[in-house]
Write an enzyme that holds these catalytic residues in place. Structure first.
Site, PDB file in Angstrom:
ATOM      1  N   ARG A 197      -2.011  -6.413  17.098  1.00  0.00           N
ATOM      2  CA  ARG A 197      -3.051  -5.732  16.310  1.00  0.00           C
ATOM      3  C   ARG A 197      -4.411  -6.430  16.430  1.00  0.00           C
ATOM      4  NH1 ARG A 197      -2.300  -5.425  10.802  1.00  0.00           N
ATOM      5  NH2 ARG A 197      -2.841  -3.246  10.496  1.00  0.00           N
ATOM      6  N   ARG A 199     -18.711  -8.284   9.284  1.00  0.00           N
ATOM      7  CA  ARG A 199     -17.287  -7.950   9.410  1.00  0.00           C
ATOM      8  C   ARG A 199     -17.064  -6.858  10.460  1.00  0.00           C
ATOM      9  NH1 ARG A 199     -13.135  -6.445   5.456  1.00  0.00           N
ATOM     10  NH2 ARG A 199     -11.510  -5.460   6.689  1.00  0.00           N
ATOM     11  N   GLU A 232      -5.891 -12.300   7.670  1.00  0.00           N
ATOM     12  CA  GLU A 232      -5.519 -12.293   6.252  1.00  0.00           C
ATOM     13  C   GLU A 232      -4.373 -13.267   5.959  1.00  0.00           C
ATOM     14  OE1 GLU A 232      -4.853  -8.066   5.547  1.00  0.00           O
ATOM     15  OE2 GLU A 232      -6.931  -7.858   4.958  1.00  0.00           O
ATOM     16  N   ARG A 252       0.823  -1.215   0.000  1.00  0.00           N
ATOM     17  CA  ARG A 252       0.000   0.000   0.000  1.00  0.00           C
ATOM     18  C   ARG A 252       0.858   1.266   0.000  1.00  0.00           C
ATOM     19  NH1 ARG A 252      -3.980  -2.980  -1.824  1.00  0.00           N
ATOM     20  NH2 ARG A 252      -4.557  -4.627  -0.390  1.00  0.00           N
ATOM     21  N   ASP A 301     -11.856  -0.905   7.870  1.00  0.00           N
ATOM     22  CA  ASP A 301     -10.495  -0.858   7.350  1.00  0.00           C
ATOM     23  C   ASP A 301     -10.160   0.478   6.698  1.00  0.00           C
ATOM     24  OD1 ASP A 301      -8.015  -1.533   6.522  1.00  0.00           O
ATOM     25  OD2 ASP A 301      -8.616  -3.002   5.022  1.00  0.00           O
ATOM     26  N   GLU A 348      -4.396   4.308   1.139  1.00  0.00           N
ATOM     27  CA  GLU A 348      -4.905   3.116   0.462  1.00  0.00           C
ATOM     28  C   GLU A 348      -6.316   3.315  -0.084  1.00  0.00           C
ATOM     29  OE1 GLU A 348      -4.850  -0.285   3.034  1.00  0.00           O
ATOM     30  OE2 GLU A 348      -5.814  -1.590   1.562  1.00  0.00           O
TER      31      GLU A 348
HETATM   32  O1  GCW Z   1      -6.031  -2.350   4.778  1.00  0.00           O
HETATM   33  C1  GCW Z   1      -5.665  -3.686   4.690  1.00  0.00           C
HETATM   34  C2  GCW Z   1      -4.708  -3.732   3.558  1.00  0.00           C
HETATM   35  C3  GCW Z   1      -3.650  -4.787   3.681  1.00  0.00           C
HETATM   36  C4  GCW Z   1      -3.025  -4.685   5.062  1.00  0.00           C
HETATM   37  C5  GCW Z   1      -4.116  -4.909   6.092  1.00  0.00           C
HETATM   38  C6  GCW Z   1      -3.610  -4.757   7.518  1.00  0.00           C
HETATM   39  C7  GCW Z   1      -0.779  -5.075   5.773  1.00  0.00           C
HETATM   40  O2  GCW Z   1      -5.424  -3.852   2.363  1.00  0.00           O
HETATM   41  O3  GCW Z   1      -2.714  -4.573   2.671  1.00  0.00           O
HETATM   42  O4  GCW Z   1      -1.962  -5.570   5.237  1.00  0.00           O
HETATM   43  O5  GCW Z   1      -5.120  -3.957   5.924  1.00  0.00           O
HETATM   44  O6  GCW Z   1      -3.799  -3.687   8.071  1.00  0.00           O
HETATM   45  O7  GCW Z   1      -3.063  -5.691   8.069  1.00  0.00           O
END
Ligand code: GCW
Length: 644
Positions: free
Chosen positions: A269, A280, A236, A113, A309, A337
């Site tokens: 985190r 979500r 993720e 990003r 996000d 982003e």
């Molecule tokens: O916003 C999302 C992004 C990912 C990122 C993730 C996160 C580092 O699309 O690229 O990964 O969050 O914050 O872990």
């Protein structure tokens, strides 16, 4: 500034500014009261006009060398922004202890990003080659109070914890140290397997725990003031304690125990989302709230500002105010982003302030998010704020020149979250460009309106997560082909023939129940819900009457069209400033604004044409009609959009 060995008297005779600690110059204790010195704390400073030896001098003092450095930078800021310095009475100490940048930089220098080139860390030539930029970077950070840097991506590579890479990290730490900046590393949970040849990374396994203890020892031998670990786990695809049937607290505590003997910390985190939940929005809360009270004292849970996000606008994450046993650290995103990436001028301070000032009502009225993260609401001494870095090896650091303002704002707000967006913009403009009044006024106007404008040409009235898949570039509200429903835009806007928006009330997913009753009540009722969050919480009829008297469909059109007009107005304002800026920077911003206007129109047309297929209502005649078809917008592909 006085170094320890510079004879104080000589310096004093030569100038009117004196910068020293009381240890360096004991007479300071006669000039400044004990109380004032105490108020400056360990990192703060005092700048005061005093009479000394018959001279009127400006004294910059502090309880530590770093305080002197921060005080000196602050004094320079006063000079550069043309503040009067004849009668100074400043005591300043930071609102937050941990003021961090989180780099999402990979070891191959690709920045996740990232829109400002490659990583500034040249891992290949470290530790022997010290790029002068490392020092410039440290100085720039210190000038805004940043005191920690997590060097590598949270999607972590265990290799950074190997001996060879630790030597590289140590070289960076050596450069940063005089600037008060500590190094932190992202810990890949499966590192014991990947670089330690163990069979498991189970946090309750003794061999694994010992491996991390040894690793911590090795890190502290290389970097004696190492700050600690930042961890993304079970999110993720990242490995984590849940792979072994353990929870986040088990994982965080294992690492916390490893760094505790050296006073290190763990920032764990909360950006997680499990498959199970119905929404979500609710997932981070569902996973973390039950673990409150289970974490070690040297752990902070790092929470993104909103529940989804880093969207153009989000309500604050309901975790703020929901966990009282553990300090929650704020994570903002500087890299844009979802905010126009590298080409849109979006000043983020208003976004940050909106979140920090939001009232959680956790302990009655006035329980702001800021008071949650500074620890005062629940009596935590550990506290902090992080910004996901927008820095790369681009010559101007951030790609878009105005991205620098977001880096600046993060530092200034972490130092003092009571500063307002306008003050911060004012400081930045004067230091970056000029003090010329009409220029400052116009740019300030541009900056202060830019966030709202962007929200409205991308996701007005509480729409969210309707961008392109993967690279997240541009609009794709129609997108529905990703394997997980909650990765797809259609999941978030829920448009149908009745209306649009995500019902998070009791009739829907009841995500609102995660907030305090005061907030819930306000948002639950479609008539009292702030319209900027309307479609975050309600599935609203196209014919619903908005406060303006327009129907929802008309209001949606009005917002998109006005936002495009607003960004065009910003473009014109910039063009009117040609004579105040050097040609290079003028053209740089001018060209980017051309892209921004083009992309704002793209967002507007693509979204309205798509939503129209549900509303079956026309875009009012008074507006310039889209010149391309929905089919055209849907056909656009950007396989090489950056930052993925
Ligand atoms: O916003 C999302 C992004 C990912 C990122 C993730 C996160 C580092 O699309 O690229 O990964 O969050 O914050 O872990």
């Amino acid at each position: 500034m006085l170094g320890k060995n510079i004879p104080v008297k000589n310096s004093l005779q030569n100038g009117v500014i004196l910068a020293a600690t009381a240890t360096q110059l004991p007479v300071i204790t006669q000039l400044i009261s004990k109380e004032s010195l105490a108020a400056a704390g360990t990192e703060g400073f005092i700048i005061r006009s005093v009479n000394y030896q018959g001279k009127k001098i400006i004294l910059i003092t502090a309880n530590s060398d770093i305080g002197i450095l921060y005080g000196s930078f602050h004094f320079l800021r006063l000079l550069q922004t043309q503040q009067p310095v004849s009668k100074l009475e400043i005591i300043s100490s930071p609102s937050l202890q941990l003021r961090l940048l989180n780099h999402w930089d990979n070891l191959d220098r690709y920045v996740e990003r990232g829109y400002a080139g490659m990583s500034i860390w040249n891992w290949h030539t470290l530790p022997d080659y010290i790029d002068l930029r490392y020092k410039d970077y440290a100085r720039a950070n210190a000038s805004i109070g940043i005191n920690g840097v997590s060097l590598t991506n949270v999607n972590a590579n265990a290799m950074v914890l190997t001996k060879a890479y630790l030597a590289k990290c140590a070289a960076l730490a050596n450069i940063f140290r005089p600037y008060g900046i500590k190094v932190y590393l992202t810990a890949r949970f499966s590192a014991p397997i990947e670089i330690g040849n163990l069979k498991t990374a189970d946090p309750l396994n003794d061999t694994v725990r010992q491996w991390w203890n040894n690793k911590a020892k090795e890190i502290y031998e290389a970097i004696p003031d190492f700050g600690g670990f930042l961890v993304k786990a079970n999110s993720e695809g990242q490995p984590g304690p849940q792979n072994y049937g353990r929870d986040h607290a088990d994982g965080a505590n294992m690492l916390a125990d490893a760094v505790a003997p050296y006073k290190g910390i763990v920032m764990w985190r909360a950006f997680v989302y499990s498959q199970q939940s119905t929404d979500r929005f609710k997932q981070a809360y569902e996973e973390f709230k039950p673990l409150d009270g289970k974490f070690r004292k040297n752990v902070l849970v790092q929470v993104k500002n909103g529940p989804i996000d880093f969207q153009p606008r989000e309500p604050f994450s309901p975790l703020f105010g929901a966990m009282d046993q553990i300090p929650l650290m704020m994570e903002f995103q500087l890299t844009q982003e979802y905010l126009g990436q590298g080409t849109h001028l979006v000043y983020e301070a208003p976004l940050f302030k909106e979140v920090l000032e939001a009232d959680t009502y956790a302990k009655g009225k006035g329980s702001t998010v800021a008071k949650v993260i500074d620890g005062s609401l629940y009596g935590h001494s550990l506290n902090g704020m992080a910004g996901v870095s927008n820095i790369g090896n681009n010559r101007n650091w951030t790609g878009h020149l105005f991205g620098q303002a977001n880096w600046y704002a993060l530092g200034r707000l972490a130092w003092n979250y009571n500063l307002n967006s306008e003050q911060i913009a004012d400081e930045w403009i004067r230091q970056t460009f000029t003090n010329e009044r009409s220029f400052v006024t116009t740019i300030k106007k541009i900056m202060l309106s830019s966030h709202e404008t962007m929200v409205n040409y991308m996701t007005p009235l509480g729409l969210h997560h309707i961008m392109g898949n993967g690279h997240h570039y541009g609009p794709a509200p129609w997108s529905d082909n990703l394997p997980r429903p909650d990765w797809n835009p259609v999941y978030y806007h829920q448009a149908d023939s009745f209306g649009i928006g995500f019902d998070r009330t009791v009739r829907g997913t009841n995500a609102l129940a995660q907030f305090a009753p005061e907030i819930r009540k306000q948002y639950e009722d479609i008539n009292t819900c702030d319209e900027k969050y309307l479609l975050w919480f309600h599935h609203v009829s196209w014919k619903h009457k908005m406060k303006s008297g327009l129907t929802l469909w008309e209001e949606l059109c009005a917002k998109y069209y006005k936002a495009v007009d607003d960004i065009k107005a910003i473009q014109q304002q910039w063009n009117s400033l040609k004579n105040y800026v050097d040609a290079e920077r003028f053209q740089h911003v001018q060209q980017l604004l051309t892209i921004q206007v083009k992309e704002a129109i793209w967002w507007r047309n693509a979204c309205l044409l798509y939503f129209q297929t549900f509303s079956k209502m026309s875009i009012p005649d008074k507006y310039e009609q889209p010149d391309k078809s929905l089919k055209y917008y849907k056909s656009l592909r950007f396989p090489y959009a950056p930052g993925n």
